[in-house]
Design a protein around this motif. Sequence first.
Motif, PDB file in Angstrom:
ATOM      1  N   LYS A 245       0.834  -1.206   0.000  1.00  0.00           N
ATOM      2  CA  LYS A 245       0.000   0.000   0.000  1.00  0.00           C
ATOM      3  C   LYS A 245       0.862   1.247   0.000  1.00  0.00           C
ATOM      4  CE  LYS A 245      -3.250  -2.526   2.964  1.00  0.00           C
ATOM      5  NZ  LYS A 245      -2.299  -3.634   3.253  1.00  0.00           N
ATOM      6  N   GLN A 246       0.414   2.233  -0.768  1.00  0.00           N
ATOM      7  CA  GLN A 246       1.049   3.549  -0.763  1.00  0.00           C
ATOM      8  C   GLN A 246      -0.060   4.583  -0.584  1.00  0.00           C
ATOM      9  OE1 GLN A 246       3.110   4.590  -4.358  1.00  0.00           O
ATOM     10  NE2 GLN A 246       3.626   6.654  -3.640  1.00  0.00           N
ATOM     11  N   PHE A 247      -0.056   5.247   0.556  1.00  0.00           N
ATOM     12  CA  PHE A 247      -1.108   6.212   0.862  1.00  0.00           C
ATOM     13  C   PHE A 247      -0.764   7.583   0.280  1.00  0.00           C
ATOM     14  CE2 PHE A 247      -1.538   2.903   3.997  1.00  0.00           C
ATOM     15  CZ  PHE A 247      -2.910   2.707   4.064  1.00  0.00           C
ATOM     16  N   MET A 253      -5.242   5.747  -1.900  1.00  0.00           N
ATOM     17  CA  MET A 253      -4.014   4.961  -1.888  1.00  0.00           C
ATOM     18  C   MET A 253      -3.883   4.170  -3.181  1.00  0.00           C
ATOM     19  SD  MET A 253      -4.785   1.737   0.647  1.00  0.00           S
ATOM     20  CE  MET A 253      -6.188   0.620   0.361  1.00  0.00           C
TER      21      MET A 253
END
Length: 305
Positions: A245-247, A253
Motif C-alpha cells: 500500500k502507498q497512501f 491509496m
Amino acid sequence: MKLERLISIIYKLLNREVVSATALAEEFHVSPRTIYRDIDVICAAGFPIVSYQGMNGGYGMMDGFKMDRSLLGSYDVASLVTVLGSLSSVFEDERAQGTIDRLQAIETEHRIPGLAVDLETRRTEPGALPRLRAAIAERTVVRFDYINAKNERTSREMEPVRLLFKHREWYVYGYCRARRDYREFRLSRMLHLAPTPDTFQPHQEAPNETAWTDGAWQEKVESVVIRVGPEGLAEAMDQFSRADKQFHADGGMTIRIPVYQPLQARWLWSILLSFGGDAEVLEPRALRGILKERLQSALKHYEEV
C-alpha cells in the motif's frame, strides 16, 4: 447414556450455584424422579451435593469443592470456550455445550471474555453445515447441485471428508464421484444439498491442492495495480489487506497485489467492479479492457432508465 448424563450433571453443578431437578429433567428429557436417582448416585460417588429448599431451590455443589485445575490455564479454557461456543451455534450441536460446561468447571475465575469468534455466514444454505458434518461423521454420500466458476450448473455426488473455514467462506472437501477425484466445493454455490442412503469407505486421500514443483505457476502471476479513492479506502483495506500500500495526501491509496492469471480471475473482477467509481485499475492494461466491457454490458440493461 446414563453415564453421560451423570457426568453432564456433575459439571453443571460445578459451574452453577443451584440447578433445579425440573430444569435438569427437561434438559435431559427424563423425569424428575430419574434426576433424583442420578443425584443419589453422584453423592454415593463422593461428590458433596447440597439440596436447597424454597422457590429457587435445587441442587448445588458444596462451597469450597473444586476440581483439579492444573490441566489447563485460564487463558486456554477461555479461548476454547469461545471457539466451542461459536461452533455450537453454527452446527447446532448440543454436545459442544456439554464440553463447554466441563471446561468452565476448571476455569479459575469467571471473567469478561477477551476473545470473540463468529463463524456464522449468510452465504450458506440453511442447515447445510450440520448436514455435512453429520455426513462426514457417518460417512454418508451427499448429493447436490453446484454452480462452478464458469457459471455451469452440474449435479454432484460426494464423499465428504472435512469442512474448512477460510477466506470468510465455508468449504467442503471430499471425493467427487463425477470427477473421480478429490475436490473442494464452496458451500455458497451448493444447492439442494441432501444425504443419500449410500455410505462409503475412505479412499487413499489425495492432496487438497495441486502441488506445483516446477515453478510454472509463478510465470502466470502478474502484479495488479489499483488506485483507490478516499471513499473506497475502508473496503479496499478489507478486501486487499495483504497488498503493498502507498497512501496519498488526498486520503486515497495505490495498492499492488500479485494475482495468478488476473485476466481469468473472475473473483477479482467482481471485487473491483463492486467499488464503482472509487477504484481504478492502472495495470495490467488488458484488465482495464475486461472491466470496461463488463460495465458496458451491464449498462445495456438500464438504457431505458
